[in-house]
Design an enzyme around this catalytic site. Structure first.
Site, PDB file in Angstrom:
ATOM      1  N   PRO A   2       0.834  -1.208   0.000  1.00 48.36           N
ATOM      2  CA  PRO A   2       0.000   0.000   0.000  1.00 48.36           C
ATOM      3  C   PRO A   2       0.872   1.263   0.000  1.00 48.36           C
ATOM      4  O   PRO A   2       1.889   1.315   0.674  1.00 48.36           O
ATOM      5  CB  PRO A   2      -0.781  -0.102   1.306  1.00 48.36           C
ATOM      6  CG  PRO A   2      -0.639  -1.511   1.750  1.00 48.36           C
ATOM      7  CD  PRO A   2       0.622  -2.031   1.175  1.00 48.36           C
ATOM      8  N   GLU A   3       0.460   2.252  -0.791  1.00 48.05           N
ATOM      9  CA  GLU A   3       1.183   3.526  -0.863  1.00 48.05           C
ATOM     10  C   GLU A   3       0.278   4.623  -0.294  1.00 48.05           C
ATOM     11  O   GLU A   3      -0.769   4.324   0.279  1.00 48.05           O
ATOM     12  CB  GLU A   3       1.589   3.798  -2.318  1.00 48.05           C
ATOM     13  CG  GLU A   3       2.447   2.664  -2.892  1.00 48.05           C
ATOM     14  CD  GLU A   3       2.822   2.844  -4.360  1.00 48.05           C
ATOM     15  OE1 GLU A   3       2.907   3.991  -4.821  1.00 48.05           O
ATOM     16  OE2 GLU A   3       3.015   1.826  -5.038  1.00 48.05           O
ATOM     17  N   LYS A  60       3.424   6.081   4.940  1.00 42.01           N
ATOM     18  CA  LYS A  60       2.576   4.894   4.792  1.00 42.01           C
ATOM     19  C   LYS A  60       2.118   4.362   6.147  1.00 42.01           C
ATOM     20  O   LYS A  60       1.650   3.223   6.249  1.00 42.01           O
ATOM     21  CB  LYS A  60       3.346   3.811   4.036  1.00 42.01           C
ATOM     22  CG  LYS A  60       3.772   4.228   2.622  1.00 42.01           C
ATOM     23  CD  LYS A  60       4.631   3.150   1.983  1.00 42.01           C
ATOM     24  CE  LYS A  60       5.191   3.611   0.655  1.00 42.01           C
ATOM     25  NZ  LYS A  60       6.177   2.642   0.114  1.00 42.01           N
ATOM     26  N   ARG A 143       1.376 -12.275   4.771  1.00 49.13           N
ATOM     27  CA  ARG A 143       2.827 -12.450   4.920  1.00 49.13           C
ATOM     28  C   ARG A 143       3.347 -12.088   6.304  1.00 49.13           C
ATOM     29  O   ARG A 143       4.512 -12.320   6.596  1.00 49.13           O
ATOM     30  CB  ARG A 143       3.547 -11.672   3.828  1.00 49.13           C
ATOM     31  CG  ARG A 143       3.025 -12.175   2.485  1.00 49.13           C
ATOM     32  CD  ARG A 143       3.784 -11.793   1.294  1.00 49.13           C
ATOM     33  NE  ARG A 143       5.198 -12.081   1.309  1.00 49.13           N
ATOM     34  CZ  ARG A 143       6.010 -11.712   0.320  1.00 49.13           C
ATOM     35  NH1 ARG A 143       5.509 -11.069  -0.715  1.00 49.13           N
ATOM     36  NH2 ARG A 143       7.282 -11.973   0.360  1.00 49.13           N
ATOM     37  N   ARG A 293      13.650  -3.499  -8.156  1.00 50.71           N
ATOM     38  CA  ARG A 293      12.229  -3.269  -8.423  1.00 50.71           C
ATOM     39  C   ARG A 293      11.935  -3.179  -9.920  1.00 50.71           C
ATOM     40  O   ARG A 293      12.814  -2.892 -10.723  1.00 50.71           O
ATOM     41  CB  ARG A 293      11.777  -1.968  -7.752  1.00 50.71           C
ATOM     42  CG  ARG A 293      12.153  -1.841  -6.281  1.00 50.71           C
ATOM     43  CD  ARG A 293      11.471  -2.901  -5.435  1.00 50.71           C
ATOM     44  NE  ARG A 293      10.017  -2.776  -5.456  1.00 50.71           N
ATOM     45  CZ  ARG A 293       9.313  -2.063  -4.589  1.00 50.71           C
ATOM     46  NH1 ARG A 293       9.924  -1.414  -3.625  1.00 50.71           N
ATOM     47  NH2 ARG A 293       8.011  -2.001  -4.668  1.00 50.71           N
TER      48      ARG A 293
END
Ligand code: ZN
Length: 303
Positions: A2-3, A60, A143, A293
């Site tokens: 999530p950003e 975040k 996770r 990335r």
């Protein structure tokens, strides 16, 4: 992960649904490692009977202001999310999770569970808080990389020292942006995603911002002209605001605080669109790697 737009969506949802409620107690936790800086028994004792005064976002991080000058901070990391559910739909009674038959191999599954828990992404519940007014705050995280902290309010200043400015803050001017860029080296996409430089931009919106700006993600800082920096700066706010409007991106794990998907992915241009046609020019979207990335860009629109 999530950003800024995803975390802001959750924060808005929490203010709407649970602001003013009291945390009656911790009712379930099968992953104490999610709780940082305290043993579970201590966390359980200290969080009890605290009122939720307001919820804010910093980068975040979800910051829940609690009575007694305390904060509950939650970082969702890769796959964490908060789900607010009515306790009438949840297998809880007299302060205990009663039907452990629902929990199979770490997943909460069963026809009698609330509809929102039929979505597999919402089934990995590891923490359950019971709130006043008949609410449950459940935390799902497949996770288990998320981080919960119950801390004093001065924690905010230590958090602040590690983070760059908020891109939606009116004080985030072009001068601020340019001076941060001026102190940076490397590829523009990596610099945009560095939380010590800019808060809340990650892989999705880094790609989208650079698409709007017409700049390739692998351009070096050194190679960027002032007019390109202006274009990047001017793309940050519209992209993030559009993503908040669509309640974030749910290509994978993200769900809002009611367990529902966001819709930005239906309106994105390049992120995870490799080999597809660019919606603007008809060119092809390419995927490359920058460091560890991925990055996506239109081979025609972005120079
Ligand atoms: Zn294009």
């Amino acid at each position: 992960m999530p950003e800024l737009p995803e975390v802001q969506t959750i924060v808005n949802d929490l203010n709407e649904s649970i602001k003013g409620k009291t945390i009656i107690g911790l009712r379930y936790c099968d992953a104490p490692k999610l709780i940082k800086g305290a043993v579970l028994a201590d966390f359980k004792k200290r969080i009890k009977n605290r009122k939720i005064e307001k919820v804010e976002r910093r980068a975040k991080n979800i910051i829940i202001f609690l009575s007694g000058e305390m904060l509950l901070t939650i970082h969702l990391k890769m796959t964490g999310h908060i789900i607010i559910i009515s306790n009438s739909q949840f297998p809880i009674s007299n302060g205990r999770v009663v039907s452990r038959q629902y929990i199979k191999k770490g997943r909460w599954v069963g026809e009698n569970l609330p509809e929102v828990l039929q979505d597999p992404r919402n089934q990995y519940i590891h923490i359950v808080l019971e709130l006043s007014g008949g609410y449950i705050l459940a935390y799902s995280d497949v996770r288990k990389f998320g981080e919960w902290r119950l801390v004093k309010r001065d924690y905010l200043s230590s958090l602040e020292s590690k983070l760059g400015p908020e891109p939606l803050d009116p004080k985030f001017t072009f001068d601020v942006f340019q001076s941060i860029i001026g102190r940076s080296t490397g590829k523009i996409k990596s610099v945009l995603m560095d939380q010590a430089k800019f808060s809340g931009i990650g892989n999705i919106y880094g790609d989208e911002i650079l698409f709007y700006a017409g700049v390739r993600p692998d351009r070096t800082i050194k190679s960027l002209k002032t007019k390109e920096l202006v274009k990047i700066y001017k793309s940050i706010r519209p992209v993030l605001e559009k993503a908040i409007k669509y309640r974030g991106s749910s290509e994978s794990d993200f769900r809002d605080a009611f367990g529902l998907k966001g819709h930005y992915q239906e309106h994105s241009f390049v992120y995870r669109k490799e080999k597809q046609r660019c919606g603007k020019c008809g060119g092809v979207v390419k995927k490359i790697r920058i460091g560890q990335r991925s990055a996506h860009y239109c081979t025609k629109c972005q120079k």
